[in-house]
Design a protein around this motif. Structure first.
Motif, mmCIF file in Angstrom:
data_model
loop_
_atom_site.group_PDB
_atom_site.id
_atom_site.type_symbol
_atom_site.label_atom_id
_atom_site.label_comp_id
_atom_site.label_asym_id
_atom_site.label_seq_id
_atom_site.Cartn_x
_atom_site.Cartn_y
_atom_site.Cartn_z
ATOM 1 N N VAL A 138 -10.003 -84.939 -25.781
ATOM 2 C CA VAL A 138 -10.545 -85.880 -24.793
ATOM 3 C C VAL A 138 -11.690 -85.249 -23.993
ATOM 4 O O VAL A 138 -12.769 -85.843 -23.900
ATOM 5 N N PRO A 139 -11.526 -84.042 -23.431
ATOM 6 C CA PRO A 139 -12.682 -83.441 -22.738
ATOM 7 C C PRO A 139 -13.875 -83.215 -23.666
ATOM 8 O O PRO A 139 -15.022 -83.374 -23.240
ATOM 9 N N GLU A 140 -13.608 -82.858 -24.918
ATOM 10 C CA GLU A 140 -14.702 -82.684 -25.884
ATOM 11 C C GLU A 140 -15.476 -83.994 -26.036
ATOM 12 O O GLU A 140 -16.711 -84.004 -26.004
ATOM 13 N N GLN A 141 -14.756 -85.098 -26.161
ATOM 14 C CA GLN A 141 -15.407 -86.399 -26.297
ATOM 15 C C GLN A 141 -16.192 -86.734 -25.033
ATOM 16 O O GLN A 141 -17.280 -87.294 -25.103
ATOM 17 N N LEU A 142 -15.659 -86.365 -23.878
ATOM 18 C CA LEU A 142 -16.367 -86.594 -22.616
ATOM 19 C C LEU A 142 -17.673 -85.795 -22.552
ATOM 20 O O LEU A 142 -18.671 -86.273 -21.998
ATOM 21 N N VAL A 143 -17.676 -84.602 -23.125
ATOM 22 C CA VAL A 143 -18.910 -83.803 -23.194
ATOM 23 C C VAL A 143 -19.960 -84.549 -24.005
ATOM 24 O O VAL A 143 -21.128 -84.641 -23.608
ATOM 25 N N TYR A 144 -19.557 -85.102 -25.156
ATOM 26 C CA TYR A 144 -20.520 -85.821 -25.997
ATOM 27 C C TYR A 144 -21.060 -87.057 -25.287
ATOM 28 O O TYR A 144 -22.263 -87.358 -25.383
ATOM 29 N N ILE A 145 -20.204 -87.757 -24.568
ATOM 30 C CA ILE A 145 -20.643 -88.918 -23.792
ATOM 31 C C ILE A 145 -21.658 -88.472 -22.741
ATOM 32 O O ILE A 145 -22.724 -89.074 -22.590
ATOM 33 N N ALA A 146 -21.338 -87.400 -22.035
ATOM 34 C CA ALA A 146 -22.226 -86.906 -20.980
ATOM 35 C C ALA A 146 -23.574 -86.452 -21.539
ATOM 36 O O ALA A 146 -24.627 -86.747 -20.962
ATOM 37 N N VAL A 147 -23.558 -85.756 -22.661
ATOM 38 C CA VAL A 147 -24.818 -85.271 -23.250
ATOM 39 C C VAL A 147 -25.665 -86.444 -23.733
ATOM 40 O O VAL A 147 -26.887 -86.465 -23.543
ATOM 41 N N ALA A 148 -25.030 -87.440 -24.346
ATOM 42 C CA ALA A 148 -25.773 -88.618 -24.801
ATOM 43 C C ALA A 148 -26.419 -89.335 -23.620
ATOM 44 O O ALA A 148 -27.596 -89.732 -23.689
ATOM 45 N N LEU A 149 -25.686 -89.482 -22.530
ATOM 46 C CA LEU A 149 -26.244 -90.123 -21.332
ATOM 47 C C LEU A 149 -27.335 -89.271 -20.700
ATOM 48 O O LEU A 149 -28.363 -89.790 -20.252
ATOM 49 N N PHE A 150 -27.123 -87.959 -20.667
ATOM 50 C CA PHE A 150 -28.128 -87.044 -20.123
ATOM 51 C C PHE A 150 -29.433 -87.155 -20.911
ATOM 52 O O PHE A 150 -30.516 -87.237 -20.337
ATOM 53 N N ALA A 151 -29.326 -87.173 -22.231
ATOM 54 C CA ALA A 151 -30.516 -87.295 -23.074
ATOM 55 C C ALA A 151 -31.203 -88.643 -22.853
ATOM 56 O O ALA A 151 -32.421 -88.716 -22.723
ATOM 57 N N ALA A 152 -30.414 -89.713 -22.772
ATOM 58 C CA ALA A 152 -30.973 -91.054 -22.594
ATOM 59 C C ALA A 152 -31.603 -91.236 -21.230
ATOM 60 O O ALA A 152 -32.706 -91.763 -21.106
ATOM 61 N N LEU A 153 -30.916 -90.795 -20.207
ATOM 62 C CA LEU A 153 -31.398 -91.031 -18.857
ATOM 63 C C LEU A 153 -32.515 -90.076 -18.469
ATOM 64 O O LEU A 153 -33.302 -90.378 -17.575
ATOM 65 N N GLY A 154 -32.616 -88.955 -19.158
ATOM 66 C CA GLY A 154 -33.735 -88.050 -18.934
ATOM 67 C C GLY A 154 -35.045 -88.709 -19.295
ATOM 68 O O GLY A 154 -36.041 -88.556 -18.610
ATOM 69 N N VAL A 155 -35.038 -89.502 -20.353
ATOM 70 C CA VAL A 155 -36.229 -90.236 -20.767
ATOM 71 C C VAL A 155 -36.572 -91.282 -19.719
ATOM 72 O O VAL A 155 -37.711 -91.452 -19.347
ATOM 73 N N ALA A 156 -35.560 -91.968 -19.193
ATOM 74 C CA ALA A 156 -35.798 -92.991 -18.171
ATOM 75 C C ALA A 156 -36.421 -92.367 -16.928
ATOM 76 O O ALA A 156 -37.343 -92.926 -16.346
ATOM 77 N N SER A 157 -35.927 -91.203 -16.531
ATOM 78 C CA SER A 157 -36.476 -90.528 -15.355
ATOM 79 C C SER A 157 -37.927 -90.143 -15.577
ATOM 80 O O SER A 157 -38.764 -90.298 -14.701
ATOM 81 N N LYS A 158 -38.232 -89.653 -16.770
ATOM 82 C CA LYS A 158 -39.612 -89.270 -17.096
ATOM 83 C C LYS A 158 -40.512 -90.493 -17.065
ATOM 84 O O LYS A 158 -41.612 -90.448 -16.545
ATOM 85 N N THR A 159 -40.033 -91.614 -17.619
ATOM 86 C CA THR A 159 -40.811 -92.835 -17.635
ATOM 87 C C THR A 159 -41.064 -93.324 -16.225
ATOM 88 O O THR A 159 -42.176 -93.702 -15.886
ATOM 89 N N ARG A 160 -40.028 -93.327 -15.373
ATOM 90 C CA ARG A 160 -40.205 -93.754 -13.985
ATOM 91 C C ARG A 160 -41.194 -92.851 -13.250
ATOM 92 O O ARG A 160 -42.018 -93.334 -12.482
ATOM 93 N N ALA A 161 -41.141 -91.553 -13.515
ATOM 94 C CA ALA A 161 -42.054 -90.624 -12.858
ATOM 95 C C ALA A 161 -43.488 -90.890 -13.302
ATOM 96 O O ALA A 161 -44.419 -90.836 -12.495
ATOM 97 N N THR A 162 -43.690 -91.206 -14.579
ATOM 98 C CA THR A 162 -45.020 -91.484 -15.090
ATOM 99 C C THR A 162 -45.564 -92.776 -14.473
ATOM 100 O O THR A 162 -46.718 -92.842 -14.056
ATOM 101 N N VAL A 163 -44.737 -93.820 -14.396
ATOM 102 C CA VAL A 163 -45.136 -95.084 -13.809
ATOM 103 C C VAL A 163 -45.469 -94.908 -12.323
ATOM 104 O O VAL A 163 -46.447 -95.431 -11.838
ATOM 105 N N ALA A 164 -44.647 -94.134 -11.615
ATOM 106 C CA ALA A 164 -44.866 -93.914 -10.190
ATOM 107 C C ALA A 164 -46.159 -93.154 -9.919
ATOM 108 O O ALA A 164 -46.821 -93.381 -8.915
ATOM 109 N N ALA A 165 -46.538 -92.288 -10.844
ATOM 110 C CA ALA A 165 -47.738 -91.478 -10.660
ATOM 111 C C ALA A 165 -49.008 -92.276 -10.902
ATOM 112 O O ALA A 165 -50.074 -91.893 -10.457
#
Length: 166
Positions: A138-165
Motif C-alpha cells: 500500500v505505501p509503495e502504491q501511494l509513492v507511485y500515486i504521489a510521483v505521478a501527481l508530482f510529475a503532472a502538477l509540476g508541468v501545471a506550475s511551469k505553465t502557470r509561471a510562464t503565463v504569469a510572466a
C-alpha cells in the motif's frame, strides 16, 4: 520487494544528476520524476505480456492471479493495464501530454490498489517467492500515486509561471 521502487528511484536520481551536470531537459525534479516513472512503467509493463515461461520477471499469469474475483475478464484486464502503462510512460516523457498522463496514471494506481491488497491478503506470489506484504504494497502504491501527481502538477506550475510572466 524493493526492485520496482528502485526502477523508479535510480533513473530519477541519475537523470537529475545529468540535469545538474548541464543537461537542460533534466533541470527539474518534476521532469526527472516523470522520466523515472516512465522507465519503471516500461519495465513493469513488460510483465503484463510476458508468457508463463518467463521467470526473470513476473509474467502475465502472475499478474492475472492478482486480479480480484469481482473484476471481470482478468486476462483482458492485465493486458489493458499493460497497454495503459505503456501509454502513460509515453505521455510522461512528452511534455505536452505529461499533465494528463500523470493524472491518468495516478487514477490508475488508485484503481490498482484492490489488486495489490488482494495479492497481499491472499498471499499471491510470483514464481513461488513470498507475497509482498500489505504493509509494503500500500505505501509503495501511494509513492507511485504521489510521483505521478508530482510529475503532472509540476508541468501545471511551469505553465502557470510562464503565463504569469507574459
Amino acid at each position: 520487494m524493493f526492485i520496482t521502487l528502485l526502477l523508479l528511484a535510480v533513473p530519477t536520481v541519475a537523470l537529475r544528476v545529468l540535469g545538474v551536470l548541464g543537461v537542460a531537459r533534466f533541470a527539474t525534479w518534476q521532469v526527472c520524476a516523470a522520466h523515472g516513472l516512465a522507465f519503471m512503467l516500461l519495465m513493469t509493463g513488460a510483465a503484463h505480456f510476458a508468457p508463463a515461461s518467463v521467470t526473470a520477471i513476473p509474467n502475465h499469469d502472475d499478474l492475472t492471479a492478482m486480479v480480484p474475483s469481482f473484476i471481470p475478464f482478468p486476462d483482458f484486464t492485465v493486458y489493458a493495464t499493460g497497454v495503459l502503462e505503456y501509454l502513460g510512460a509515453l505521455g510522461l516523457v512528452l511534455e505536452r501530454f505529461r499533465r494528463p498522463a500523470g493524472l491518468a496514471l495516478a487514477l490508475m494506481f488508485v484503481l490498482l490498489l484492490p489488486a495489490n491488497i488482494h495479492a497481499a491478503v491472499d498471499h499471491i506470489s510470483f514464481h513461488g517467492d513470498p507475497a509482498t506484504p500489505l504493509w509494503f504494497r500500500v505505501p509503495e502504491q501511494l509513492v507511485y500515486i504521489a510521483v505521478a501527481l508530482f510529475a503532472a502538477l509540476g508541468v501545471a506550475s511551469k505553465t502557470r509561471a510562464t503565463v504569469a510572466a507574459t
